[in-house]
Enzyme design. Structure first.
Site, PDB file in Angstrom:
ATOM      1  N   CYS A 132       0.829  -1.217   0.000  1.00 33.03           N
ATOM      2  CA  CYS A 132       0.000   0.000   0.000  1.00 33.03           C
ATOM      3  C   CYS A 132       0.858   1.260   0.000  1.00 33.03           C
ATOM      4  O   CYS A 132       1.343   1.695   1.045  1.00 33.03           O
ATOM      5  CB  CYS A 132      -0.934  -0.011   1.210  1.00 33.03           C
ATOM      6  N   CYS A 135      -0.437   4.124   2.117  1.00 30.37           N
ATOM      7  CA  CYS A 135      -0.292   3.931   3.561  1.00 30.37           C
ATOM      8  C   CYS A 135       1.167   4.144   3.985  1.00 30.37           C
ATOM      9  O   CYS A 135       1.433   4.734   5.029  1.00 30.37           O
ATOM     10  CB  CYS A 135      -0.679   2.511   3.977  1.00 30.37           C
ATOM     11  N   ASP A 136       2.108   3.643   3.203  1.00 24.28           N
ATOM     12  CA  ASP A 136       3.497   3.536   3.680  1.00 24.28           C
ATOM     13  C   ASP A 136       4.514   4.376   2.927  1.00 24.28           C
ATOM     14  O   ASP A 136       5.667   4.461   3.359  1.00 24.28           O
ATOM     15  CB  ASP A 136       3.934   2.056   3.631  1.00 24.28           C
TER      16      ASP A 136
END
Ligand code: NAP
Length: 313
Positions: A132, A135-136
């Site tokens: 992701c 997300c990261d």
């Protein structure tokens, strides 16, 4: 006792919820561990009609949810362990909610990101390996990153990650990319992206601090090489979330639910499927939403015939 239970809250489940709630059928919508589905892990959605300048994925999903709630859809967090399809009404065993009884079930559980399954990958999830980018990506500011895959997701992630990374190397196992032309053109025009085509990932390499690179085989020369990177983003597609159905709903060999062509009907009357869990071809937010509308209308019609005693089981 519910007339309809919707499992999953991506664009398919939420559209089904809007339609059923508007039809005054007060659906129960069971939200799993990733409310909003895959779109909550993307950035800007540019191809959902109606948003001239695009819309952020999480915002789009939040809007759909609020729209369903406005008409009376009942949202609850839970994890469906199993469904008794042999009895009418259907009984769902839901962790967090207990036993739920319903006339119809709409399966919109979507699909989950696939991993490569190579040595070093699993133990380094959260230490540099991710599926992701939204997300990261932030954790890899000014670091070198690798994205694996040749589809739209991989190219979208690669482009997005150039906001943070000093360099993004895209590794793909073939010479030809699967991604659409517009995504390819955009990535090719991005000078922070390097290309490592025709390379098969073999192993994630790491030290005590986390990932340091990925070992790949050059499919032209047969040589093995290590591409250095602190982050490895795997974007090689998804698998459908159908394990909880215990094999009672007919699927294809890859686990995707099979529906009667032109409808959302599964092999069990009163059970309908929509969105990515049954789509091996289009897999777009808008097609998922469209199939969610179809599932709601199919369920509505089924409930009506049930009430008129017209259903022969
Ligand atoms: P995808 O189109 O199935 O592409 C998966 C890619 O991963 C392929 O290039 C595949 O290689 C590669 N791959 C699969 N297994 C692999 C393995 N074990 N090792 C190495 N490589 C592997 O999946 P996706 O990119 O997630 O896209 C899914 C759907 O969502 C598509 O319909 C896409 O159009 C859509 N999507 C659209 C957008 C957008 O419109 N903005 C954004 C993202 C996704 P091969 O090519 O060799 O098979």
């Amino acid at each position: 006792m519910y007339k309809s239970v919707i499992i999953g809250t991506g664009p398919a489940g939420l559209t089904a919820a809007i339609y059923l709630a508007r039809a005054n059928l007060k659906p129960l919508v069971i939200e799993g561990p990733q409310p909003g589905g895959q779109l909550t892990t993307t950035t800007e959605v540019e191809n959902f009609p109606g948003f001239v300048d695009g819309i952020m994925g999480p915002e789009l999903m939040d809007n759909m949810r609020k729209q369903a709630e406005r008409f009376g859809a009942d949202f609850r967090m839970g994890w469906v362990n199993s469904i008794e399809f042999g009895e009418r009404p259907f009984k769902l065993n839901v962790e967090g909610l207990g036993e739920i009884v319903t006339d119809t079930v709409i399966l919109s559980t979507g699909a989950t990101a696939k991993y490569l399954g190579i040595p070093g990958e699993e133990e380094n999830v959260g230490r540099g390996v991710s599926t992701c980018a939204t997300c990261d990506g932030f954790f890899f500011r000014n670091k070198e990153i690798v994205v694996v895959g040749g589809g739209d997701s991989a190219l979208e992630e690669a482009n997005f990650l150039t906001r943070f990374a000093s360099k993004v190397t895209l590794i793909h196992r073939r010479n030809e990319l699967r991604a659409s032309k517009i995504m390819q053109d955009r990535a090719r025009a991005n000078d922070k992206i390097e290309w490592a085509l025709n390379r098969t990932p073999l192993e994630v390499v790491a030290d005590e601090q986390g990932v340091t690179g990925i070992k790949v085989r050059n499919n032209e020369t047969g040589n093995e090489e290590i591409i250095e990177a602190r982050g490895i983003f795997v974007a090689i597609g998804h698998h459908p979330n159908t394990e909880f159905l215990g094999g009672k709903i007919t699927t294809d060999p890859n686990g995707y639910i099979m529906t009667t062509p032109g409808t959302t009907e599964t092999n069990i009357q009163g059970v309908f499927a929509c969105g990515d869990v049954q789509d091996t071809r289009y897999r777009q937010a808008i097609t998922a939403a469209g199939s969610g509308c179809m599932a709601a209308m199919d369920a509505e019609k089924y409930i009506e015939s049930l009430e008129h005693g017209e259903v022969v089981l």
